[in-house]
Design a protein around this motif. Sequence first.
Motif, PDB file in Angstrom:
ATOM      1  N   LEU A 110      12.466   6.897 -33.967  1.00 28.42           N
ATOM      2  CA  LEU A 110      13.148   6.295 -32.841  1.00 28.42           C
ATOM      3  C   LEU A 110      14.449   6.382 -33.231  1.00 28.42           C
ATOM      4  O   LEU A 110      15.122   5.744 -32.292  1.00 28.42           O
ATOM      5  CB  LEU A 110      12.335   5.227 -32.311  1.00 28.42           C
ATOM      6  N   GLY A 111      14.903   6.331 -34.211  1.00 28.50           N
ATOM      7  CA  GLY A 111      16.025   5.735 -34.759  1.00 28.50           C
ATOM      8  C   GLY A 111      16.627   6.061 -36.116  1.00 28.50           C
ATOM      9  O   GLY A 111      15.602   6.221 -36.946  1.00 28.50           O
ATOM     10  N   ASN A 155       9.363  -6.333 -27.154  1.00 26.98           N
ATOM     11  CA  ASN A 155       9.777  -5.336 -26.483  1.00 26.98           C
ATOM     12  C   ASN A 155      10.528  -5.673 -25.186  1.00 26.98           C
ATOM     13  O   ASN A 155       9.925  -6.703 -24.646  1.00 26.98           O
ATOM     14  CB  ASN A 155       8.337  -4.495 -26.173  1.00 26.98           C
ATOM     15  N   MET A 172      18.653   2.637 -27.418  1.00 26.90           N
ATOM     16  CA  MET A 172      18.023   4.027 -26.899  1.00 26.90           C
ATOM     17  C   MET A 172      18.787   5.041 -27.454  1.00 26.90           C
ATOM     18  O   MET A 172      19.966   5.562 -26.758  1.00 26.90           O
ATOM     19  CB  MET A 172      17.880   4.064 -25.533  1.00 26.90           C
ATOM     20  N   SER A 174      18.371   7.931 -28.948  1.00 26.02           N
ATOM     21  CA  SER A 174      17.682   9.463 -28.887  1.00 26.02           C
ATOM     22  C   SER A 174      16.986   9.684 -27.890  1.00 26.02           C
ATOM     23  O   SER A 174      16.362   8.886 -27.294  1.00 26.02           O
ATOM     24  CB  SER A 174      16.938   9.693 -30.352  1.00 26.02           C
ATOM     25  N   ASP A 176      13.869  10.840 -27.839  1.00 28.71           N
ATOM     26  CA  ASP A 176      12.390  10.380 -28.025  1.00 28.71           C
ATOM     27  C   ASP A 176      12.570   8.677 -27.611  1.00 28.71           C
ATOM     28  O   ASP A 176      11.594   8.407 -27.234  1.00 28.71           O
ATOM     29  CB  ASP A 176      12.267  10.358 -29.526  1.00 28.71           C
ATOM     30  N   GLU A 177      13.482   8.171 -28.129  1.00 31.82           N
ATOM     31  CA  GLU A 177      13.507   6.637 -27.955  1.00 31.82           C
ATOM     32  C   GLU A 177      13.801   6.130 -26.275  1.00 31.82           C
ATOM     33  O   GLU A 177      13.162   5.338 -25.953  1.00 31.82           O
ATOM     34  CB  GLU A 177      14.753   6.041 -28.559  1.00 31.82           C
ATOM     35  N   GLU A 180      10.462   6.834 -24.715  1.00 35.76           N
ATOM     36  CA  GLU A 180       9.676   5.748 -25.040  1.00 35.76           C
ATOM     37  C   GLU A 180       9.960   4.551 -23.999  1.00 35.76           C
ATOM     38  O   GLU A 180       9.024   3.762 -23.606  1.00 35.76           O
ATOM     39  CB  GLU A 180       9.667   5.368 -26.405  1.00 35.76           C
TER      40      GLU A 180
END
Length: 235
Positions: A110-111, A155, A172, A174, A176-177, A180
């Motif tokens: 995610l990163g 979270n 956030m 990317s 993908d992130e 999510e």
Amino acid sequence: MGAPASTLSFQQLVQIVRILGVPKELTPVAGWLTPNEQQALYALAYILEGPFLEIGSWVGKSTSIISRAIRESGQRKRFVTSELNPTLANYKPYKDGMGFFLPADSDVCLGFVTMESWEKEMKPVIAGSGGVVGALTANLKSLDLLDLVDIHVGNFSGVPKLDYHFIFSDAMHSPDEIREALPALREIIGGRSVILAAHDWTADNERFLRGAFPIVDAVRYDSLFVCQIDQEKVG
């Protein structure tokens, strides 16, 4: 001065950000915001009415800037910051650097940070006494800003459900992130109009967000992408 996002057009907001007198030195806390990004973030927090939400505070560079702007605006604005407080288990070698994985046994990165940044800037904080949240709390306390911030650990989906007017995200980085985070972000925004500022954004990130939310207008300050999302325009 303070104004809900709904009472200013986005271009009016951008104009006020441009002309607002912002202190040149905003915080001694270490981090990755450029001077231009810091100035914009301070101005947005000074101008807009609360409540505010920050997603990903790390050790408090952006948190201290937003808090200082709240204090110097003279307005009462509730400010909630959310920090995952990751452990060393959430990081593992990825390509030629270190990747962030949540949960720790996930296969989706995610990163990503360089090995130099990991060794010099991140690992010492995560492995230190109190971890990320310990460093965040200490930094805010040293600047006499701790009483202006509600710290949520975990979270950001678990933050208080308030009518946030301004959301700053430094978590956030990317598609993908972002993917999510979308369910929680949609729930938090609800059917309202909000100003979202996202740090360290690429053109791919912007395209993904534009496909997920109705964006009225947007502007960039270096890698800080600032936009107005208006969920009332859906459908």
